[in-house]
Scaffold this active site. Structure first.
Site, PDB file in Angstrom:
ATOM      1  N   THR A  12       0.811  -1.223   0.000  1.00  0.00           N
ATOM      2  CA  THR A  12       0.000   0.000   0.000  1.00  0.00           C
ATOM      3  C   THR A  12       0.841   1.269   0.000  1.00  0.00           C
ATOM      4  O   THR A  12       0.480   2.255  -0.631  1.00  0.00           O
ATOM      5  CB  THR A  12      -0.924  -0.002   1.244  1.00  0.00           C
ATOM      6  OG1 THR A  12      -1.854  -1.060   1.092  1.00  0.00           O
ATOM      7  CG2 THR A  12      -1.667   1.299   1.399  1.00  0.00           C
ATOM      8  N   SER A  65       1.441  -7.632  -1.195  1.00  0.00           N
ATOM      9  CA  SER A  65       2.044  -8.737  -0.439  1.00  0.00           C
ATOM     10  C   SER A  65       1.130  -9.954  -0.344  1.00  0.00           C
ATOM     11  O   SER A  65       1.586 -11.041   0.001  1.00  0.00           O
ATOM     12  CB  SER A  65       2.480  -8.281   0.952  1.00  0.00           C
ATOM     13  OG  SER A  65       1.384  -8.105   1.801  1.00  0.00           O
ATOM     14  N   SER A  66      -0.149  -9.799  -0.672  1.00  0.00           N
ATOM     15  CA  SER A  66      -1.038 -10.969  -0.704  1.00  0.00           C
ATOM     16  C   SER A  66      -0.621 -11.927  -1.810  1.00  0.00           C
ATOM     17  O   SER A  66      -0.988 -13.099  -1.791  1.00  0.00           O
ATOM     18  CB  SER A  66      -2.485 -10.540  -0.958  1.00  0.00           C
ATOM     19  OG  SER A  66      -2.890  -9.649   0.035  1.00  0.00           O
ATOM     20  N   ASP A  97      -0.253  -7.024   4.369  1.00  0.00           N
ATOM     21  CA  ASP A  97      -1.054  -8.256   4.471  1.00  0.00           C
ATOM     22  C   ASP A  97      -0.223  -9.476   4.860  1.00  0.00           C
ATOM     23  O   ASP A  97      -0.639 -10.268   5.701  1.00  0.00           O
ATOM     24  CB  ASP A  97      -1.785  -8.524   3.157  1.00  0.00           C
ATOM     25  CG  ASP A  97      -2.921  -7.526   2.918  1.00  0.00           C
ATOM     26  OD1 ASP A  97      -3.305  -6.827   3.870  1.00  0.00           O
ATOM     27  OD2 ASP A  97      -3.413  -7.455   1.775  1.00  0.00           O
ATOM     28  N   GLN A 297      -5.250 -20.761  17.663  1.00  0.00           N
ATOM     29  CA  GLN A 297      -5.958 -19.725  16.902  1.00  0.00           C
ATOM     30  C   GLN A 297      -6.243 -18.498  17.784  1.00  0.00           C
ATOM     31  O   GLN A 297      -6.756 -17.493  17.311  1.00  0.00           O
ATOM     32  CB  GLN A 297      -7.258 -20.271  16.308  1.00  0.00           C
ATOM     33  CG  GLN A 297      -8.197 -20.884  17.294  1.00  0.00           C
ATOM     34  CD  GLN A 297      -9.382 -21.587  16.628  1.00  0.00           C
ATOM     35  OE1 GLN A 297     -10.482 -21.087  16.702  1.00  0.00           O
ATOM     36  NE2 GLN A 297      -9.172 -22.736  16.006  1.00  0.00           N
TER      37      GLN A 297
HETATM   38  N1  ASP Z   1      -2.828  -5.376   0.141  1.00  0.00           N
HETATM   39  C1  ASP Z   1      -1.739  -4.564   0.638  1.00  0.00           C
HETATM   40  C2  ASP Z   1      -0.489  -5.438   0.682  1.00  0.00           C
HETATM   41  O1  ASP Z   1      -0.324  -6.228   1.549  1.00  0.00           O
HETATM   42  C3  ASP Z   1      -2.068  -4.042   1.984  1.00  0.00           C
HETATM   43  C4  ASP Z   1      -1.056  -3.114   2.610  1.00  0.00           C
HETATM   44  O2  ASP Z   1       0.074  -3.001   2.200  1.00  0.00           O
HETATM   45  O3  ASP Z   1      -1.421  -2.467   3.628  1.00  0.00           O
HETATM   46  O4  ASP Z   1       0.339  -5.321  -0.176  1.00  0.00           O
END
Ligand code: ASP
Length: 362
Positions: A12, A65-66, A97, A297
């Protein structure tokens, strides 16, 4: 003079809206220009830190990063080694993420670290005025250039956390990361409050990555680990009331390449259902050489193997103590990729190797 290298991987912090209005990270050169235009970061310097300069590198394809995989962890580790000698500290700008997974993995992929590696990012892009991006970036840079903490850390919203203890705890708020089972290594306010008694010790000559021969050895091991990644899988399974034995069996028999590890997100102190078929599926996996981890968990606290009759130690699962599920997964992947046999992996999974867990005598 201190020199910090920033590796921009995406996330992000470097995102702008695409044609559909969805956020996507900009390429490296564009991001570097943006950072240089920020107050306090022009001229590759850091305001208020006269002796500190920074350089920037980036992944060829910047990522949300997902979308990262364990192969990306190894690329990042290699990139740090490539510029290790010429810099005093490293900042890895990364999406939030999966940041806790990458931070954990780097702590296992870079044993002998003698300089800080600080992962950072933000919940809101750097291009947005009301964003956490600039303070998070300046903070990570300043800490990487001034704090002799020889570990992989996450810096987010004023707190420097041990990387393999960090977890993403909020999807939206600026206080996006926590470390439920370990205090911060430092906290930034009007001054930097160091908790240096908690830092890992400086490595000796025999293992320090400051020694060129050790870096060369590590590079070879990273190459071997990268090549091994395609040969196995490590699924994670969140247990829930009513979970079917067939779900466990299907997951284990249907995963390609075959599972060599399994991380269970169990109940409470590491407990699970008593359905004999469910327990038999897990015991069978253990017998066939799959390393089964018994994690909880629950957000905070520890797994206590053997505390309850429902504890999963009975089927051969390794109690994770207070290790986060992210660290458990990353550690299992790194050890299996290193080619260790299941008995050796089991032993190391229950032993702290990078400050990731506390053994509890219950
Ligand atoms: N979807 C973004 C990522 O993990 C979320 C972030 O960076 O806050 O790349």
């Amino acid at each position: 003079m201190a020199k910090v290298h920033v590796l921009y991987t995406g996330g992000t912090i470097g995102c702008v809206p695409d044609a559909q209005g969805a956020l996507a990270p900009v390429p490296g050169p564009e991001f570097e220009r943006l950072v240089l235009s920020m107050p306090g970061l022009s001229g590759h310097r850091v305001a208020d830190h006269p002796g500190l300069t920074w350089t920037m590198g980036w992944l060829d394809r910047t990522l949300d990063s997902s979308a990262m995989t364990p192969a990306d962890w190894i690329v990042i580790a290699r990139r740090i080694l490539d510029v290790y000698d010429e810099h005093d500290g490293f900042v890895v700008l990364h999406g939030t993420d999966s940041m806790a997974y990458t931070a954990s993995a780097l702590s296992f992929l870079l044993p002998g670290l003698s300089k800080p590696v600080i992962l950072g990012g933000s919940q809101v892009p750097l291009t947005v005025a009301l964003s956490d991006a600039l303070p998070n970036l300046v903070g990570a840079l300043a800490l990487a250039g001034t704090l002799p903490v020889p570990e992989v850390c996450v810096f987010f919203d004023t707190r420097l956390l041990r990387g393999n203890r960090a977890r993403k705890i909020d999807a939206n708020r600026f206080a996006g990361f926590g470390s439920p089972n370990f205090p911060p290594l430092a906290t930034v306010g009007s001054f930097v409050d160091r908790n240096s008694a908690l830092w890992l010790p400086m490595p000796g000559e025999d293992s320090s990555l400051s020694v060129p021969a050790n870096r060369a050895g590590r590079r070879e091991e990273l190459d071997a680990q990268a090549a091994a990644l395609d040969g196995f899988s490590v699924p994670m399974l969140w247990l829930h009331p009513g979970i079917r034995a067939s779900t466990v069996s299907a997951m284990l028999s249907g995963t390609v390449p075959a599972a060599k590890g399994l991380v269970l997100l169990a109940f409470g102190e590491g407990n699970g259902p008593t359905d004999p078929a469910f327990l038999a599926a897990l015991a069978g996996a253990d017998r066939s050489g799959v390393v089964v981890m018994d994690n909880t968990q629950v957000q905070a606290g520890a797994v206590l193997p053997g505390a309850y009759a429902t504890g999963l130690g009975a089927v051969g699962a390794v109690g994770a103590y207070d290790m986060t599920p992210e660290a458990s997964y990353a550690k299992l992947v790194c050890l299996l990729a290193a080619g260790l046999d299941p008995v050796a992996v089991k032993g190391l999974m229950a032993t702290p190797i990078a400050g990731e867990l506390t053994v509890i005598d219950a």
